[in-house]
Design an enzyme around this catalytic site. Structure first.
Site: not given
Ligand code: FAD
Ligand code: SIN
Length: 557
Positions: A15-16, A37, A48-51, A120, A246, A294, A355, A390, A396
């Protein structure tokens, strides 16, 4: 324990951003089950912070964003996928806004409201649309709010996917065979019941793998479950050696747990990096200095720390003043204050932390994996857009663009959605086991062992010796975990541990195979890049590794 079989048109695991965007789109076509989960907001997205990077200013261009992405990717990006990523950005951002996401805005010189675009590392223009320093939380809020009004979507919180349901099926032309996915076995965390979730279309959106490392910006959910599940099911997995560290997570003496991120956007606003003694070490390393890609910044910090023996370096943004910092970075300002650091008055102690995973399950530009009817999106996928490194804030974007493309594919192929009676019968989960508390405590120690091993031996700087040692050790740990898994009652922690060690094995294997240095993979025994390694390393269970360009992999279902 009451095991059930549940049918839906779409099963989405995660649910991301990637899972939720796909859910909103395909809900027009049928019933959607989302399993996640922990709580619905527990995701990397929420942190996610930056954007999000996108071309939204008249001073910017698609060519420039494409160019920056390809440069960061160090020769390994799939250029077609990059063009799709960048070209779709503005529309997808508008869509997020139309769904209620509130990004930070400002007035231009004519008084018109425009996006406040940040900068960035690796970007040659300001193109990061953000919601202060809580972009992911704002997006997650808006998507979940939208979903709460869609009756066709049901979210199952605290449900952990264990394994995919697959069957070998004859190919379309009657010759050859390929695997097809029909859903997954899902563990209801609270009761221990394992339910059979059947669906003609499954979307894996399980996010990243940061928890494999001792120090990570990722929350606890990031254990690589989707990648391990898909690998066991026979899917192609690529680019696992490219782990992004990171450069700037907050250093906290003696504290464990998730490392708090100090967004790259802070450097985008002019912050400088120095050693404790005040040496500005990024000067002379790269023309973009602190805003270099990075991999370069993280490696330079690592090298400075090794040279000095210090535990951290310093990031100084104090010259911007309290008013600006409180407004632009409220979360970072507050968190640092809680840790006793007033960032308006003093520099922030920072260290690199694991990261982001550039690799994952191979998909085409419609999110299709090599397993029929299994779509993959977000950090779990390897669409080819990141190559060997990346570009900041492209992930995102990747999640929304390729979940949108996957939905488009489904709209154009509605025949994929078949009724319950057209689905094969899968047996109920029948794995029995016992729970031995003492043994479980010992097995759990393996988690810490894996995390330390990966940090010490498969980190920012690698060597043949360290990788070989890591592989020998991980095999022993993995065998113990797999053996325990076969004999024991299933629990969410055991599911994660098994996946975590599988993904660690895949990372080490890929890192050993890449006998060069490129992007995020740096091996002191091969310090430069080699022409012959201008290929992606692809792993598949029970097969030899494949060395092939991502753009040359054809998914044909
Ligand atoms: P997620 O958002 O991680 O969602 C995964 C989902 O799957 C969760 O709901 C989890 O509970 C679920 N899941 C996992 N395993 C299971 C399972 N076995 N069964 C059921 N559910 C499960 N990216 C950017 O582009 N810009 C940013 O500014 C940025 N800042 C970041 C800052 C931080 C601190 C972090 C950690 C990452 C950042 N990133 C950023 C990276 C970005 O946030 C992620 O790559 C992106 O959000 C991933 O999205 P997703 O939907 O693929 O996964
Ligand atoms: C950050 O805000 O520095 C994270 C950005 C990213 O991981 O893309």
């Amino acid at each position: 324990m009451n095991s059930k079989t549940l049918y839906s048109d779409f099963l989405i695991i995660g649910s991301g951003i990637a899972g939720l965007v796909f859910a909103i789109k395909v809900s027009e076509l049928g019933l959607v089950h989302i399993v996640t989960k922990k709580k619905d907001t527990d995701s990397n997205t929420n942190y996610a912070q930056g954007g999000i990077a996108s071309v939204l200013s008249p001073e910017d261009s698609f060519q420039s964003h494409i160019h920056d992405t390809l440069v960061a990717g160090a020769g390994l990006c799939n250029e077609e996928a990059v063009k799709i990523l960048v070209g779709n950005g503005p529309q997808r951002i508008s869509e997020l806004v139309s769904w209620g996401t509130k990004f930070s805005m400002k007035r231009d010189k004519n008084g018109r409201e425009i996006f406040d675009l940040g900068r960035e590392g690796g970007h040659s223009k300001n193109r990061i649309v953000h919601a202060k320093d809580l972009t992911g939380q704002e997006i997650e809020r808006a998507l979940l709010e939208k979903i709460s009004h869609i009756s066709n979507i049901k979210i199952f919180e605290d449900h952990t996917a264990i394994d995919l349901l697959t069957e070998h099926q004859l190919g379309k032309d009657g010759i050859g065979s390929s695997k097809t996915c029909f859903g997954a076995y899902i563990l209801e965390n609270a009761t221990g019941a394992v339910h059979t979730f059947i669906a003609p279309i499954t979307m894996l959106a399980t996010g990243g793998i940061g928890q494999i490392y001792l120090h990570t910006t990722n929350p606890e959910i990031a254990t690589g479950d989707g990648i391990a599940m898909a690998y066991r099911a026979g899917a192609l997995i690529a680019d696992m050696e490219f782990i992004q560290f990171h450069p700037t997570s907050l250093y906290r003496e003696g504290k464990s747990g998730r490392s708090f991120l100090i967004s790259e956007a802070v450097r985008g606003e002019g912050a400088i990096l120095t050693t404790i003694k005040g040496k500005r070490f990024m000067e002379g390393v790269h023309p973009m200095k602190e805003l270099a890609p990075r991999d370069i910044v993280a490696r330079t910090i690592d090298s400075e720390l090794k040279k000095s023996g210090d535990k951290y370096v310093l990031l100084d943004i104090s010259f911007k003043g309290e008013k600006f910092l409180r407004e632009r970075f409220p979360t970072i300002y507050q968190k640092c204050l809680e840790e006793g650091i007033d960032i308006a008055k003093e520099p922030i102690p920072v260290v690199p932390a694991a990261h982001y995973l550039c690799g994952g399950i191979v998909t085409d530009t419609f999110g299709r994996s090599s397993i029929r009817n299994l779509f993959v999106s977000g950090e779990t996928a390897c669409t080819g857009v990141h190559g060997a490194n990346r570009l900041a804030s492209n992930s995102l974007l990747e999640g929304i663009v390729f979940s949108h493309r996957a939905a488009e594919y489904v709209f154009a192929h509605k025949n994929l959605i078949v009724s319950e009676n057209a689905m094969p019968n899968f047996p109920c989960w029948n794995k029995e086991g016992t729970f031995d508390l003492e043994e479980w405590i010992l097995i759990q120690h393996n988690k810490e062992d894996v995390k330390r091993l990966m940090w010490d031996y498969v980190g920012i700087v690698r060597s043949n010796l360290r990788l070989q040692r890591a592989q020998r050790r991980i095999r022993i740990i993995a065998e113990e975990i797999y053996d325990y898994y076969r004999r024991s009652t299933i629990t969410p922690e055991l599911v994660e541990l098994r996946n975590l060690v599988t993904v660690a094995e895949l990372i080490i294997e890929s890192a050993l195979q890449r006998k060069e240095s490129r992007g995020l993979h740096y091996n002191i025994n091969y310090p430069s890049s080699k022409e012959e390694f201008l290929v992606n390393i692809i792993l598949q269970a029970n097969s030899q590794s494949i060395f092939k360009k991502h753009c040359d992999i054809h998914i044909n279902w």
